[in-house]
Scaffold this motif. Sequence first.
Motif, PDB file in Angstrom:
ATOM      1  N   THR A 185       0.884  -1.262   0.009  1.00 49.07           N
ATOM      2  CA  THR A 185       0.090   0.264  -0.015  1.00 49.07           C
ATOM      3  C   THR A 185       0.903   1.275  -0.039  1.00 49.07           C
ATOM      4  N   THR A 186       0.134   2.160  -0.388  1.00 50.21           N
ATOM      5  CA  THR A 186       1.050   3.475  -0.548  1.00 50.21           C
ATOM      6  C   THR A 186       0.101   4.672  -0.787  1.00 50.21           C
ATOM      7  N   VAL A 187       0.398   5.827  -0.610  1.00 54.86           N
ATOM      8  CA  VAL A 187      -0.198   6.944  -0.967  1.00 54.86           C
ATOM      9  C   VAL A 187       0.421   7.742  -1.992  1.00 54.86           C
ATOM     10  N   VAL A 188      -0.455   8.096  -2.912  1.00 55.94           N
ATOM     11  CA  VAL A 188       0.163   8.778  -4.442  1.00 55.94           C
ATOM     12  C   VAL A 188      -0.581   9.810  -4.597  1.00 55.94           C
ATOM     13  N   SER A 189       0.327  10.837  -5.074  1.00 54.08           N
ATOM     14  CA  SER A 189      -0.484  12.183  -5.467  1.00 54.08           C
ATOM     15  C   SER A 189      -0.281  12.028  -7.188  1.00 54.08           C
ATOM     16  N   GLY A 190      -1.413  12.279  -7.712  1.00 48.74           N
ATOM     17  CA  GLY A 190      -1.212  12.445  -9.171  1.00 48.74           C
ATOM     18  C   GLY A 190      -1.445  13.721  -9.681  1.00 48.74           C
ATOM     19  N   ILE A 191      -1.294  13.791 -11.071  1.00 48.03           N
ATOM     20  CA  ILE A 191      -1.550  15.078 -11.773  1.00 48.03           C
ATOM     21  C   ILE A 191      -2.991  15.457 -11.878  1.00 48.03           C
ATOM     22  N   LEU A 192      -3.411  16.564 -11.084  1.00 44.00           N
ATOM     23  CA  LEU A 192      -4.897  16.840 -11.123  1.00 44.00           C
ATOM     24  C   LEU A 192      -5.751  15.803 -10.256  1.00 44.00           C
ATOM     25  N   GLN A 193      -4.867  15.190  -9.401  1.00 46.68           N
ATOM     26  CA  GLN A 193      -5.430  14.085  -8.676  1.00 46.68           C
ATOM     27  C   GLN A 193      -5.114  14.072  -7.270  1.00 46.68           C
ATOM     28  N   PRO A 194      -6.196  14.243  -6.179  1.00 48.79           N
ATOM     29  CA  PRO A 194      -5.568  14.497  -4.805  1.00 48.79           C
ATOM     30  C   PRO A 194      -4.877  13.258  -4.215  1.00 48.79           C
ATOM     31  N   ARG A 195      -4.070  13.438  -3.016  1.00 47.22           N
ATOM     32  CA  ARG A 195      -3.598  12.149  -2.543  1.00 47.22           C
ATOM     33  C   ARG A 195      -4.384  11.356  -2.200  1.00 47.22           C
ATOM     34  N   SER A 196      -4.398   9.993  -2.318  1.00 47.40           N
ATOM     35  CA  SER A 196      -5.221   8.755  -2.316  1.00 47.40           C
ATOM     36  C   SER A 196      -4.357   7.676  -1.952  1.00 47.40           C
ATOM     37  N   ARG A 197      -4.945   6.968  -1.179  1.00 42.64           N
ATOM     38  CA  ARG A 197      -4.155   5.661  -0.666  1.00 42.64           C
ATOM     39  C   ARG A 197      -4.618   4.627  -1.463  1.00 42.64           C
ATOM     40  N   TYR A 198      -3.795   3.511  -2.042  1.00 41.83           N
ATOM     41  CA  TYR A 198      -3.991   2.356  -2.789  1.00 41.83           C
ATOM     42  C   TYR A 198      -3.555   1.246  -2.387  1.00 41.83           C
ATOM     43  N   TRP A 199      -4.167   0.246  -2.753  1.00 43.92           N
ATOM     44  CA  TRP A 199      -3.812  -1.142  -2.299  1.00 43.92           C
ATOM     45  C   TRP A 199      -3.559  -2.129  -3.269  1.00 43.92           C
TER      46      TRP A 199
END
Length: 120
Positions: A96-110
Amino acid sequence: QVQLVESGGGLVQAGGSLRLSCAASGNIFSINAMVWYRQIPGKQRELVAEITSGGRTNYADSVKGRFTISRDNAKNTVYLQMNSLKPEDTAVYYCTTVVSGILQPRSRYWGQGTQVTVSS
């Protein structure tokens, strides 16, 4: 959207080794700490190891000295080298990690999880 794909699980005898990989792909601008958890059916998910973007690591007491976490920032990939495996390491392992994307808020993914089975 971001995907985390794990690989490397399997069946191994006690004392053996496995190397898990987790690759992140998709809309990624930056990735925070990358973490491995594991879960045994009927039990809570347990933190196994984590590594910051700068390379600082932290391990559960139960795996210290046996497991090594590392990451390749250029490949957005985290690894878990597991040595001296024990039957009690048997679990489904998730990254799992928290990712910041381009025009995308920080979100946690699994990730989807990968089964590790250690036979005695």
